[in-house]
Design a protein around this motif. Sequence first.
Motif, PDB file in Angstrom:
ATOM      1  N   VAL A 299       0.864  -1.184   0.000  1.00 29.00           N
ATOM      2  CA  VAL A 299       0.000   0.000   0.000  1.00 29.00           C
ATOM      3  C   VAL A 299       0.902   1.237   0.000  1.00 29.00           C
ATOM      4  CG1 VAL A 299      -1.829   1.234   1.205  1.00 29.00           C
ATOM      5  CG2 VAL A 299      -1.754  -1.269   1.283  1.00 29.00           C
ATOM      6  N   VAL A 300       0.835   1.994  -1.087  1.00 34.28           N
ATOM      7  CA  VAL A 300       1.750   3.120  -1.279  1.00 34.28           C
ATOM      8  C   VAL A 300       1.162   4.374  -0.638  1.00 34.28           C
ATOM      9  CG1 VAL A 300       2.992   4.516  -2.967  1.00 34.28           C
ATOM     10  CG2 VAL A 300       2.551   2.097  -3.431  1.00 34.28           C
ATOM     11  N   LEU A 301       1.962   5.026   0.219  1.00 30.20           N
ATOM     12  CA  LEU A 301       1.501   6.193   0.969  1.00 30.20           C
ATOM     13  C   LEU A 301       1.985   7.494   0.356  1.00 30.20           C
ATOM     14  CD1 LEU A 301       2.016   5.067   4.682  1.00 30.20           C
ATOM     15  CD2 LEU A 301       0.005   4.742   3.214  1.00 30.20           C
ATOM     16  N   GLU A 302       1.084   8.381   0.071  1.00 32.03           N
ATOM     17  CA  GLU A 302       1.296   9.784  -0.299  1.00 32.03           C
ATOM     18  C   GLU A 302      -0.083  10.419  -0.341  1.00 32.03           C
ATOM     19  OE1 GLU A 302       2.257  12.667  -0.777  1.00 32.03           O
ATOM     20  OE2 GLU A 302       4.382  12.428  -0.370  1.00 32.03           O
ATOM     21  N   LYS A 303      -0.173  11.671   0.057  1.00 28.11           N
ATOM     22  CA  LYS A 303      -1.508  12.283   0.101  1.00 28.11           C
ATOM     23  C   LYS A 303      -2.004  12.692  -1.275  1.00 28.11           C
ATOM     24  CE  LYS A 303       0.247  16.871   1.433  1.00 28.11           C
ATOM     25  NZ  LYS A 303       0.193  17.902   2.502  1.00 28.11           N
ATOM     26  N   SER A 304      -1.129  12.662  -2.286  1.00 30.48           N
ATOM     27  CA  SER A 304      -1.535  13.059  -3.631  1.00 30.48           C
ATOM     28  C   SER A 304      -2.289  11.958  -4.369  1.00 30.48           C
ATOM     29  CB  SER A 304      -0.306  13.464  -4.459  1.00 30.48           C
ATOM     30  OG  SER A 304       0.595  12.373  -4.565  1.00 30.48           O
ATOM     31  N   GLY A 305      -2.381  10.773  -3.783  1.00 34.63           N
ATOM     32  CA  GLY A 305      -3.080   9.681  -4.450  1.00 34.63           C
ATOM     33  C   GLY A 305      -3.031   8.417  -3.617  1.00 34.63           C
ATOM     34  N   GLY A 306      -3.521   7.319  -4.194  1.00 35.48           N
ATOM     35  CA  GLY A 306      -3.461   6.033  -3.523  1.00 35.48           C
ATOM     36  C   GLY A 306      -4.402   5.937  -2.338  1.00 35.48           C
ATOM     37  N   ALA A 307      -4.128   4.953  -1.475  1.00 31.97           N
ATOM     38  CA  ALA A 307      -5.027   4.639  -0.364  1.00 31.97           C
ATOM     39  C   ALA A 307      -5.136   5.770   0.652  1.00 31.97           C
ATOM     40  CB  ALA A 307      -4.550   3.360   0.332  1.00 31.97           C
ATOM     41  N   LEU A 308      -4.008   6.437   0.941  1.00 31.90           N
ATOM     42  CA  LEU A 308      -4.025   7.465   1.982  1.00 31.90           C
ATOM     43  C   LEU A 308      -4.944   8.622   1.604  1.00 31.90           C
ATOM     44  CD1 LEU A 308      -2.905   8.336   4.715  1.00 31.90           C
ATOM     45  CD2 LEU A 308      -1.020   9.458   3.516  1.00 31.90           C
ATOM     46  N   GLN A 309      -4.983   8.961   0.332  1.00 32.06           N
ATOM     47  CA  GLN A 309      -5.861  10.044  -0.113  1.00 32.06           C
ATOM     48  C   GLN A 309      -7.311   9.754   0.245  1.00 32.06           C
ATOM     49  OE1 GLN A 309      -6.523  10.639  -4.428  1.00 32.06           O
ATOM     50  NE2 GLN A 309      -5.826  12.741  -4.128  1.00 32.06           N
ATOM     51  N   LYS A 310      -7.698   8.456   0.218  1.00 28.71           N
ATOM     52  CA  LYS A 310      -9.064   8.073   0.561  1.00 28.71           C
ATOM     53  C   LYS A 310      -9.277   7.963   2.065  1.00 28.71           C
ATOM     54  CE  LYS A 310      -9.635   5.557  -3.784  1.00 28.71           C
ATOM     55  NZ  LYS A 310      -9.892   4.244  -4.441  1.00 28.71           N
ATOM     56  N   MET A 311      -8.182   7.759   2.816  1.00 23.61           N
ATOM     57  CA  MET A 311      -8.308   7.634   4.268  1.00 23.61           C
ATOM     58  C   MET A 311      -8.450   8.991   4.961  1.00 23.61           C
ATOM     59  SD  MET A 311      -5.337   4.870   5.153  1.00 23.61           S
ATOM     60  CE  MET A 311      -5.089   3.394   4.181  1.00 23.61           C
ATOM     61  N   LEU A 312      -7.860  10.022   4.383  1.00 25.32           N
ATOM     62  CA  LEU A 312      -7.782  11.304   5.078  1.00 25.32           C
ATOM     63  C   LEU A 312      -9.140  11.953   5.351  1.00 25.32           C
ATOM     64  CD1 LEU A 312      -4.638  12.890   3.362  1.00 25.32           C
ATOM     65  CD2 LEU A 312      -4.801  11.856   5.637  1.00 25.32           C
ATOM     66  N   PRO A 313     -10.094  11.963   4.400  1.00 26.61           N
ATOM     67  CA  PRO A 313     -11.364  12.661   4.677  1.00 26.61           C
ATOM     68  C   PRO A 313     -12.101  12.180   5.916  1.00 26.61           C
ATOM     69  CG  PRO A 313     -11.130  12.286   2.326  1.00 26.61           C
ATOM     70  CD  PRO A 313     -10.011  11.537   2.981  1.00 26.61           C
ATOM     71  N   PRO A 314     -12.292  10.856   6.130  1.00 25.15           N
ATOM     72  CA  PRO A 314     -13.016  10.464   7.353  1.00 25.15           C
ATOM     73  C   PRO A 314     -12.264  10.829   8.629  1.00 25.15           C
ATOM     74  CG  PRO A 314     -12.221   8.528   6.148  1.00 25.15           C
ATOM     75  CD  PRO A 314     -12.051   9.692   5.260  1.00 25.15           C
ATOM     76  N   PHE A 315     -10.929  10.754   8.595  1.00 28.37           N
ATOM     77  CA  PHE A 315     -10.186  11.151   9.793  1.00 28.37           C
ATOM     78  C   PHE A 315     -10.280  12.659  10.001  1.00 28.37           C
ATOM     79  CE2 PHE A 315      -8.408   6.929   9.426  1.00 28.37           C
ATOM     80  CZ  PHE A 315      -8.153   6.568  10.747  1.00 28.37           C
ATOM     81  N   ASN A 316     -10.256  13.430   8.914  1.00 31.85           N
ATOM     82  CA  ASN A 316     -10.427  14.881   9.039  1.00 31.85           C
ATOM     83  C   ASN A 316     -11.772  15.230   9.635  1.00 31.85           C
ATOM     84  OD1 ASN A 316      -8.151  16.416   8.261  1.00 31.85           O
ATOM     85  ND2 ASN A 316      -8.451  15.865   6.119  1.00 31.85           N
ATOM     86  N   ALA A 317     -12.769  14.391   9.328  1.00 34.87           N
ATOM     87  CA  ALA A 317     -14.127  14.632   9.826  1.00 34.87           C
ATOM     88  C   ALA A 317     -14.365  13.986  11.189  1.00 34.87           C
ATOM     89  CB  ALA A 317     -15.143  14.099   8.814  1.00 34.87           C
ATOM     90  N   PHE A 318     -13.291  13.545  11.865  1.00 35.78           N
ATOM     91  CA  PHE A 318     -13.380  12.932  13.196  1.00 35.78           C
ATOM     92  C   PHE A 318     -14.152  11.616  13.157  1.00 35.78           C
ATOM     93  CE2 PHE A 318     -12.617  17.371  13.845  1.00 35.78           C
ATOM     94  CZ  PHE A 318     -11.783  17.454  14.956  1.00 35.78           C
ATOM     95  N   LEU A 319     -14.155  10.919  12.001  1.00 30.65           N
ATOM     96  CA  LEU A 319     -14.904   9.674  11.854  1.00 30.65           C
ATOM     97  C   LEU A 319     -14.007   8.490  11.526  1.00 30.65           C
ATOM     98  CD1 LEU A 319     -17.907  11.036   9.740  1.00 30.65           C
ATOM     99  CD2 LEU A 319     -17.890  10.528  12.206  1.00 30.65           C
TER     100      LEU A 319
END
Length: 321
Positions: free
Chosen positions: A170-190
């Motif tokens: 699982v390749v990590l970078e906020k510009s794409g990949g899995a992490l890009q999809k993980m960030l919104p729910p964590f940003n929303a405290f969910l």
Amino acid sequence: MRVVVAGGTGFIGRHLCQVLVRRGDNVVVLTRSSRTASEAGPEGLELRQWNPSDGTDLEKTLDGADAVINLCGENVAEGRWTADRKRALEDSRTGPTTTLVDAIGRCENKPRILINSSAVGYYGDRGDEELTEDSSPGEGFLPEMCVRWEKAAQAASEHDVRVILLRIGVVLEKSGGALQKMLPPFNAFLGGPLGNGRQYFPWIHLNDVSGLIVYALSNTAVEGPLNCVAPHPVTNEAFSRTLASTMARPCLFRVPEFAVKALFGEMSEILLGSTRAVPSRALEKGYFFRFHTSEDALKYILGNYTGEAPNQWWPFLSKNG
């Protein structure tokens, strides 16, 4: 080097091409579109149109190249795995690979190296078993697809080509990949773990993906399967808590296994399966990982990293270099 990259406009490919150009390589990107090089990436790229299912005249582009890097393949984490979707996922991998290998065979001055992407999905769901490049393939759609994918690439060895099978995690970078999809729910405290959270999460930072590829290009001792994962795999729960802490967010909302399966169907095995892959061959050959821990990788990605910044020699030298 003169390097031909198939899949060079994707998430990994764009970053890799920037690294290769910065290194001073002559980079040719195979693309299905009619975009110009200035639209696709950094100065120094040359674009050539191709049809992944028809390699007519492709040998003219590959002839005389030092290396071919194949990163082709549709995203396995998008869409439910219907029979048609599975067929499309496999065809997008084995098709271009076979086309490239056949064209290599027709070259008068054959490339010396083929680096072909694969995936840690090769190992399947294996619990807490530590998985090295010598481990057997797992069972199910992903492992079976990876086996056929790698077999198609390995055929290049019949042409005296050094073949590296890059089993990417699982390749990590906020510009794409899995992490890009993980960030919104964590940003929303969910945000929170998936299922029981005990499944291993074989992550790697995007910088180390490109670093391993560059190292494999230059190190003739690197051949065959290469686990493209960080040295310290973590469970989904540990990763989720590290991400939440790095973002100064809570990690309270666990997504039940039944909900993941209901939402994603068979594709949920990517999210709930456990693959404790380790980069034993990369470490054995002396590759120096830029990011060993998920905590450092996430802090660096999200802008609150306090460690040593990447310097001019990384990722082009090993720890013994």
